[in-house]
Design a protein around this motif. Structure first.
Motif, mmCIF file in Angstrom:
data_model
loop_
_atom_site.group_PDB
_atom_site.id
_atom_site.type_symbol
_atom_site.label_atom_id
_atom_site.label_comp_id
_atom_site.label_asym_id
_atom_site.label_seq_id
_atom_site.Cartn_x
_atom_site.Cartn_y
_atom_site.Cartn_z
ATOM 1 N N ASP A 76 5.201 0.114 -17.979
ATOM 2 C CA ASP A 76 4.649 -0.850 -17.200
ATOM 3 C C ASP A 76 4.791 -0.882 -16.051
ATOM 4 O OD1 ASP A 76 3.966 -1.572 -19.374
ATOM 5 O OD2 ASP A 76 5.639 -3.429 -19.649
ATOM 6 N N ILE A 77 5.740 -0.367 -15.194
ATOM 7 C CA ILE A 77 5.808 -0.749 -13.516
ATOM 8 C C ILE A 77 4.810 0.311 -12.741
ATOM 9 C CG2 ILE A 77 7.140 -1.224 -11.668
ATOM 10 C CD1 ILE A 77 7.630 -3.216 -12.635
ATOM 11 N N CYS A 78 5.128 1.342 -13.481
ATOM 12 C CA CYS A 78 4.451 2.764 -13.236
ATOM 13 C C CYS A 78 3.330 1.827 -12.920
ATOM 14 C CB CYS A 78 4.864 3.709 -13.851
ATOM 15 S SG CYS A 78 3.921 5.392 -13.604
ATOM 16 N N VAL A 79 2.789 1.710 -13.459
ATOM 17 C CA VAL A 79 1.299 1.696 -13.822
ATOM 18 C C VAL A 79 0.461 0.481 -13.001
ATOM 19 C CG1 VAL A 79 -1.246 1.470 -15.500
ATOM 20 C CG2 VAL A 79 1.016 2.586 -16.515
ATOM 21 N N GLY A 80 1.134 -0.722 -12.997
ATOM 22 C CA GLY A 80 1.608 -1.140 -12.150
ATOM 23 C C GLY A 80 1.086 -0.971 -10.709
ATOM 24 N N VAL A 85 4.723 -7.236 -6.635
ATOM 25 C CA VAL A 85 5.517 -7.101 -6.766
ATOM 26 C C VAL A 85 6.850 -8.242 -7.741
ATOM 27 C CG1 VAL A 85 8.435 -6.556 -6.495
ATOM 28 C CG2 VAL A 85 6.657 -5.624 -5.644
ATOM 29 N N GLY A 86 7.044 -9.720 -6.664
ATOM 30 C CA GLY A 86 8.031 -10.626 -7.575
ATOM 31 C C GLY A 86 7.252 -11.051 -8.527
ATOM 32 N N THR A 87 5.715 -11.321 -8.370
ATOM 33 C CA THR A 87 5.124 -12.615 -9.802
ATOM 34 C C THR A 87 5.148 -11.057 -11.381
ATOM 35 O OG1 THR A 87 2.737 -11.838 -8.894
ATOM 36 C CG2 THR A 87 3.900 -13.875 -8.377
ATOM 37 N N LEU A 88 4.749 -10.161 -11.400
ATOM 38 C CA LEU A 88 4.721 -9.297 -12.353
ATOM 39 C C LEU A 88 5.895 -9.170 -12.927
ATOM 40 C CD1 LEU A 88 2.627 -5.939 -12.089
ATOM 41 C CD2 LEU A 88 4.162 -6.012 -13.228
ATOM 42 N N VAL A 89 6.880 -8.307 -12.090
ATOM 43 C CA VAL A 89 8.152 -8.379 -12.680
ATOM 44 C C VAL A 89 9.022 -10.010 -13.640
ATOM 45 C CG1 VAL A 89 10.543 -7.873 -12.995
ATOM 46 C CG2 VAL A 89 8.854 -5.993 -11.572
ATOM 47 N N THR A 90 8.404 -10.464 -12.743
ATOM 48 C CA THR A 90 8.550 -12.189 -13.522
ATOM 49 C C THR A 90 7.997 -12.329 -14.480
ATOM 50 O OG1 THR A 90 9.460 -13.009 -11.497
ATOM 51 C CG2 THR A 90 9.071 -14.463 -12.818
ATOM 52 N N LEU A 138 1.032 2.109 -9.494
ATOM 53 C CA LEU A 138 -0.365 2.483 -8.880
ATOM 54 C C LEU A 138 -2.221 1.602 -8.772
ATOM 55 C CD1 LEU A 138 -0.328 5.942 -11.397
ATOM 56 C CD2 LEU A 138 0.415 5.605 -9.334
ATOM 57 N N LEU A 139 -1.858 0.904 -9.686
ATOM 58 C CA LEU A 139 -3.856 0.120 -10.177
ATOM 59 C C LEU A 139 -3.720 -0.303 -8.373
ATOM 60 C CD1 LEU A 139 -3.856 -1.635 -13.078
ATOM 61 C CD2 LEU A 139 -4.675 0.374 -12.722
ATOM 62 N N CYS A 140 -2.237 -0.960 -7.848
ATOM 63 C CA CYS A 140 -2.251 -1.661 -6.702
ATOM 64 C C CYS A 140 -2.232 -0.584 -5.658
ATOM 65 C CB CYS A 140 -0.870 -2.681 -6.262
ATOM 66 S SG CYS A 140 -0.364 -3.859 -7.630
ATOM 67 N N ARG A 141 -1.111 0.672 -5.771
ATOM 68 C CA ARG A 141 -1.926 1.943 -4.456
ATOM 69 C C ARG A 141 -3.216 2.583 -4.151
ATOM 70 N NH1 ARG A 141 2.371 4.058 -1.503
ATOM 71 N NH2 ARG A 141 1.454 5.243 0.124
ATOM 72 N N VAL A 142 -4.705 2.136 -5.444
ATOM 73 C CA VAL A 142 -6.016 2.404 -5.196
ATOM 74 C C VAL A 142 -6.085 1.564 -4.462
ATOM 75 C CG1 VAL A 142 -7.686 1.833 -6.623
ATOM 76 C CG2 VAL A 142 -5.676 3.328 -7.335
ATOM 77 N N ALA A 143 -6.193 0.408 -4.718
ATOM 78 C CA ALA A 143 -6.659 -0.669 -3.257
ATOM 79 C C ALA A 143 -6.234 -0.940 -2.319
ATOM 80 C CB ALA A 143 -6.212 -2.479 -4.070
ATOM 81 N N ASP A 144 -4.455 -0.323 -2.111
ATOM 82 C CA ASP A 144 -4.202 -0.282 -0.874
ATOM 83 C C ASP A 144 -4.640 1.267 0.209
ATOM 84 O OD1 ASP A 144 -1.799 -1.626 1.092
ATOM 85 O OD2 ASP A 144 -0.719 0.889 1.189
ATOM 86 N N ARG A 168 -7.623 7.329 -15.103
ATOM 87 C CA ARG A 168 -6.480 7.725 -15.646
ATOM 88 C C ARG A 168 -5.637 6.665 -15.848
ATOM 89 N NH1 ARG A 168 -5.149 13.910 -14.459
ATOM 90 N NH2 ARG A 168 -3.853 14.020 -16.043
ATOM 91 N N ALA A 169 -5.407 5.824 -14.713
ATOM 92 C CA ALA A 169 -4.167 4.391 -14.256
ATOM 93 C C ALA A 169 -4.629 3.743 -14.893
ATOM 94 C CB ALA A 169 -4.127 3.962 -12.671
ATOM 95 N N VAL A 170 -6.009 3.122 -14.776
ATOM 96 C CA VAL A 170 -7.016 2.100 -15.373
ATOM 97 C C VAL A 170 -6.575 2.619 -17.270
ATOM 98 C CG1 VAL A 170 -8.936 0.400 -15.932
ATOM 99 C CG2 VAL A 170 -8.349 1.272 -14.141
#
Length: 348
Positions: free
Chosen positions: A42-46, A172-177, A48-54, A113-115
């Motif tokens: 879950d965290i790995c994929v989440g 990071v905080g909201t997703l993990v929570t 990578l999704l953010c890294r694309v935008a960044d 692939r990430a999506v």
């Protein structure tokens, strides 16, 4: 070239996601290595999704109008109610891919692939990840539009800096929570929800302070607020100039102090976190403690941000921090924080 997926992802796609994170982020590589399934995936994929935008947001060769259009199109690929496919995003971003792909741009090129792996997750993970990631992507698009005429971000105030940091790292905080809260007690959930912002802003403000010169040189983005620069007789164009070190040091120190102010809340978030769904305390305590060490270094040698390009802690200290969590060890986070704030952990 990127691959599009209409069904369940292959094991090769899943393995690619893990490999990609290890190549683009040392910090998140450590985090994911500490997690068990299903949290690790879950965290790995989440991430990578953010890294694309960044990567798109940081791309100096893409005009701002095209950047924001790409970001919004990408956000729509994560919206189950939108009529947007990842193939459409692939086609749009293809013209902006560098001739030689770095690890970051390889992730963009393989966004499908990430999506695809993301869409294969269980419903709880999908809903926990989708909202925070889309908030990050849409927030980045908003900031690109805000500073389109500048050719790069030029943060004006401390409040605006924290607004940006929330969009860039609040995920990071909201997703993990969200991922762990459905198996947490009401008290744990309340503590995590109240302090998720502190954990996210701590990490991002530390990055802003330590990478101030590099961000301007490599991305043409200046996150040091103009209101602080102005107090020292500087403006955004002066960041990164070694001749201005003496005047820039107080600005670095102010941002570092702002980050340090979130340590208590971040620690509360950590200590409230349940170890469920493969989640572990060490996965998030390690980046927290590395941030503490970086704050110590920023306090001791802020001029290095300008003179050397950034401030980092040593590999020996990173190793020493990780060693604290070997096996079933659960060292008191507060004690480690106090020790690391005084001196590098491996020097005790």
């Amino acid at each position: 070239m990127s691959q599009n997926h209409t069904g369940r992802p292959s094991q090769e796609d899943i393995e690619w996601c893990y490999d990609a994170v290890h190549r683009v982020s040392r910090t998140f590589s450590l985090t994911i290595s500490e997690l068990d399934e299903p949290m690790a995936r879950d965290i790995c994929v989440g991430y990578l999704l953010c890294r694309v935008a960044d990567t798109i947001e940081d791309a100096g060769h893409i005009p701002p109008a095209a950047q924001s259009e790409l970001l919004r199109l990408y956000s729509q690929t994560l919206d189950p109610d939108a009529d947007a496919s990842v193939r459409t995003f692939d086609d749009a971003v293809n013209e902006w891919l560098p001739a030689t792909l770095t690890d970051d741009w390889e992730v963009v090129d393989n966004a499908a692939r990430a999506v695809g792996v993301f869409r294969s997750l269980d419903n709880h993970a999908l809903e926990s990840i989708r909202g925070p990631v889309r908030e990050l992507v849409d927030g980045m698009a908003m900031f690109v539009d805000r500073y389109a005429d500048e050719g790069g971000l030029r943060i004006k105030t401390l409040d605006e800096l924290e607004e940006y940091c929330w969009y860039a790292a609040g995920t990071v905080g909201t997703l993990v929570t969200a991922l762990v809260s459905h198996e947490a007690t009401p008290e744990q959930t309340e503590q995590m929800e109240e302090n998720a912002r502190a954990f996210a802003l701590l990490l991002q403000l530390v990055n802003v302070a330590k990478d101030a010169a590099t961000d301007m040189e490599e991305e043409n983005n200046v996150y040091l607020p103009l209101e602080l620069l102005d107090e020292e007789g500087l403006d955004h164009s002066d960041v990164g100039n070694p001749d201005n070190v003496e005047s820039l040091v107080p600005v670095i120190e102010r941002v570092t102090a702002r980050a340090e102010g979130y340590l208590d809340g971040a620690q509360t978030w950590l200590e409230a976190m349940p170890e469920t769904r493969g989640n572990t305390l060490s996965a998030w305590a390690i980046p927290f403690l590395l941030a503490v060490g970086t704050i110590r270094e920023l306090r001791e040698r802020p001029a290095d941000v300008i003179e050397n390009g950034n401030v980092k802690i040593t590999r020996d200290e990173v190793h020493a921090v990780c060693q604290q969590f070997i096996g079933d060890s659960s060292p008191p986070i507060g004690d480690l924080r106090t020790r690391i704030r005084k001196q590098p952990l491996h020097e005790y």
